[in-house]
Design a protein around this motif. Sequence first.
Motif, mmCIF file in Angstrom:
data_model
loop_
_atom_site.group_PDB
_atom_site.id
_atom_site.type_symbol
_atom_site.label_atom_id
_atom_site.label_comp_id
_atom_site.label_asym_id
_atom_site.label_seq_id
_atom_site.Cartn_x
_atom_site.Cartn_y
_atom_site.Cartn_z
ATOM 1 N N PRO A 488 0.804 -1.229 0.000
ATOM 2 C CA PRO A 488 0.000 0.000 0.000
ATOM 3 C C PRO A 488 0.833 1.272 0.000
ATOM 4 N N THR A 489 2.104 1.178 0.343
ATOM 5 C CA THR A 489 2.955 2.367 0.428
ATOM 6 C C THR A 489 3.781 2.598 -0.825
ATOM 7 N N GLY A 490 3.753 1.641 -1.733
ATOM 8 C CA GLY A 490 4.485 1.814 -2.974
ATOM 9 C C GLY A 490 5.966 1.561 -2.860
ATOM 10 N N ALA A 491 6.378 0.817 -1.843
ATOM 11 C CA ALA A 491 7.794 0.495 -1.704
ATOM 12 C C ALA A 491 8.280 -0.271 -2.928
ATOM 13 N N LEU A 492 9.442 0.152 -3.461
ATOM 14 C CA LEU A 492 9.965 -0.465 -4.673
ATOM 15 C C LEU A 492 10.661 -1.779 -4.360
ATOM 16 N N PRO A 493 10.668 -2.703 -5.325
ATOM 17 C CA PRO A 493 11.441 -3.934 -5.141
ATOM 18 C C PRO A 493 12.925 -3.613 -5.001
ATOM 19 N N ASN A 528 16.370 -4.895 -15.606
ATOM 20 C CA ASN A 528 16.600 -6.206 -14.996
ATOM 21 C C ASN A 528 15.438 -6.669 -14.131
ATOM 22 N N LEU A 529 14.428 -5.828 -13.999
ATOM 23 C CA LEU A 529 13.271 -6.195 -13.189
ATOM 24 C C LEU A 529 12.422 -7.204 -13.961
ATOM 25 N N LYS A 530 12.107 -8.347 -13.362
ATOM 26 C CA LYS A 530 11.369 -9.407 -14.042
ATOM 27 C C LYS A 530 10.011 -9.693 -13.407
ATOM 28 N N THR A 531 9.826 -9.279 -12.160
ATOM 29 C CA THR A 531 8.525 -9.447 -11.498
ATOM 30 C C THR A 531 8.194 -8.181 -10.736
#
Length: 673
Positions: A488-493, A528-531
């Motif tokens: 809910p806070t939008g924390a990035l991977p 490089n982000l895949k998911t």
Amino acid sequence: MNPFKPLNRGLLIAGLGISLAGFGGEQAAEASIRNRVRGTVSVMGKPVADASVTLWTTRGGQEPEQVKVVRSKKDGSFAVSVKPKDGTVHYLVASGGTVNKSNVDRLTMLTVLDETVNGTVMINERTTVGSVWPNAQQLKGNQLFGSENALAVGSGHVKHLVNQSTGQFGTTLLNGFNLLSSETAARINVLSDLLALCGDPTKEQGCTKLFQLTEATNSLDAMTNIAKLPWKNTGKLYKLFDKNYPLNNNKERRTTASLPYLLFQPESFSLSIRFQGGGALALGKLGFDQKGHLWSGANWMPGSQSGVVNSIGGGMTHFDQTATAQSPPITGYNGQGLDGVGWGTGISENYAWVSTFNNKVGVFDLKDGTAVGPAIIDKEVGQLQGIGTSKNGDVWIADNTSNYMIRFPGGDFTKGKRLSFKGLQAPFGVAVDDQNRIWVSSSFNNKLTVIEGDSPDQFKTVTVALGARGLAIDSKGNAWLSQQSNSPTGALPAGAVMPPGTPNPPQQPKTIMEEFEAGAAFAAVNPNLKTLGNLALISPDLEIIQNGIAGEVAFVPWGVTIDGNDNVWVGNLYGQSLIHICGTDPSTCPEGKTTGDVIHNYQSGVIQVTTDVVVDDAGNIWSANNWFDADVVINKSYNARTSTFPGGQGLVVTYGVAAPVQNPLMGAVRKPN
């Protein structure tokens, strides 16, 4: 309208070698009584003699009827008389017989006929595969039955995979958009060669192994079982092919296998075909009407060099049950000043609706696409997105940029009313349950809004992850929501970054295209982000039952739909795939799978950046290709080679993998009657 379209294309007359419309008087009457069909039964090019060939007819909602049984001659030939009748589908089943004077009792093959048969018909291993996959959910042994729409859809798609007259590939599969972009042709050949094991007396052990892997007792059932669960035992089936069709002494080619064949083990034996035309570029949301015809608004116009920065919007596209375009090429249907459609396509009792980027609601007559709108709304609105239809006929539309909802009571497009809801921000997807509650996702904040349709001043919210898009309601009233972030806070991977110049905190985009551009920019700086993202399962009591669903394969999930078993399908945008998830009734899922588990992630070269998936009445999955080359979607500069590449090309049908539903979607998912 297409002047060459049959008066009732949905009611397929099979086995006709002539068009009744070309006859007059006595000739038409005589042709309507009987048509002679001459055929051949063969396997791997060898005639099957003394096979039992049965002509069947089937009609919507009725048991199939056995019309005639004949025996094939030494050269595999046979003849039957077909009596055409509106709404009747004819099919032929060949069982047993001899090949080179040896019995092939476990060989059963199928050809489902339609109006493409020109007085001749082939029954072979390839026609069997081509006939089974679009009809897999309607086949029980040699019995083909289902609803009127299901039979029309299934029989009408066989010709795309195989030519029933020659036993060779169908013309749609052979076009460059399919043959060169997918494994479908090679998969069909491997499947055909596996079936042919039961028509080769020297390969009885291979046939036995095929039955063990597919839990079948004849070759037709084996193919049907593979079509329904095309990911099951894929490796073992490919090894069976490898063993029985070995490389030659030079280890360069399998000389006895059908060409082309697979050089590598596939992820599944699913078969997908891409369809184009009718203005279908960068389709957003898909919807079926009462006849099983598909409608979808197009983001952009074909050939227009459009992307998220510079664009010419498209109109409404329309495909019949066989995925043949009915809307005009390039522009699609319009006539109402529409300029681009996003997630806004919906179906009511009489109309197809689109909500547009230029603040309008287009309305089209379902019969022929005639423009009857634009709809009338009591106040000004912004750029529009999702559409949902209630069981009572109300149509609800999300105003994405001005943060309103629009209601058309009873589907009356002249009486639109703009409604405000506290906290509603960037409403995007709309779904309606059977309690007449309107579920609305937000593409910007972390709230899912649930409105009481009978008392629109009453609503509740549920806290979900940021960036929600599509949602769907299963038969028990549960909601499945796609979420394009993980919290809910939008924390990035880990390792992900925001594009340079992004406001912190981000501001709601002023236009829908600005929002899409931001998404494309994020992907561009995170190669490089895949998911990213997942699904949430929410109860009818608005409690989150499960979160983080399919996070291992989801990469910006978008559209969600429910099939007739309450299992879930997701258009996986950047993942360019179709995710199949076990629903709330694990008894309908494969052994070992439970609620929220990924059953399979379907991929194909014809499946591009995908925004939506829907299930037709026959159990096939239709998906929307929204973007083609994501690297050039942000079209700030001109490149002569790629300027027309941003928009996704047409739509894709993946055959036989879902439990059928009853369309159109008005309220929650409905199983066939």
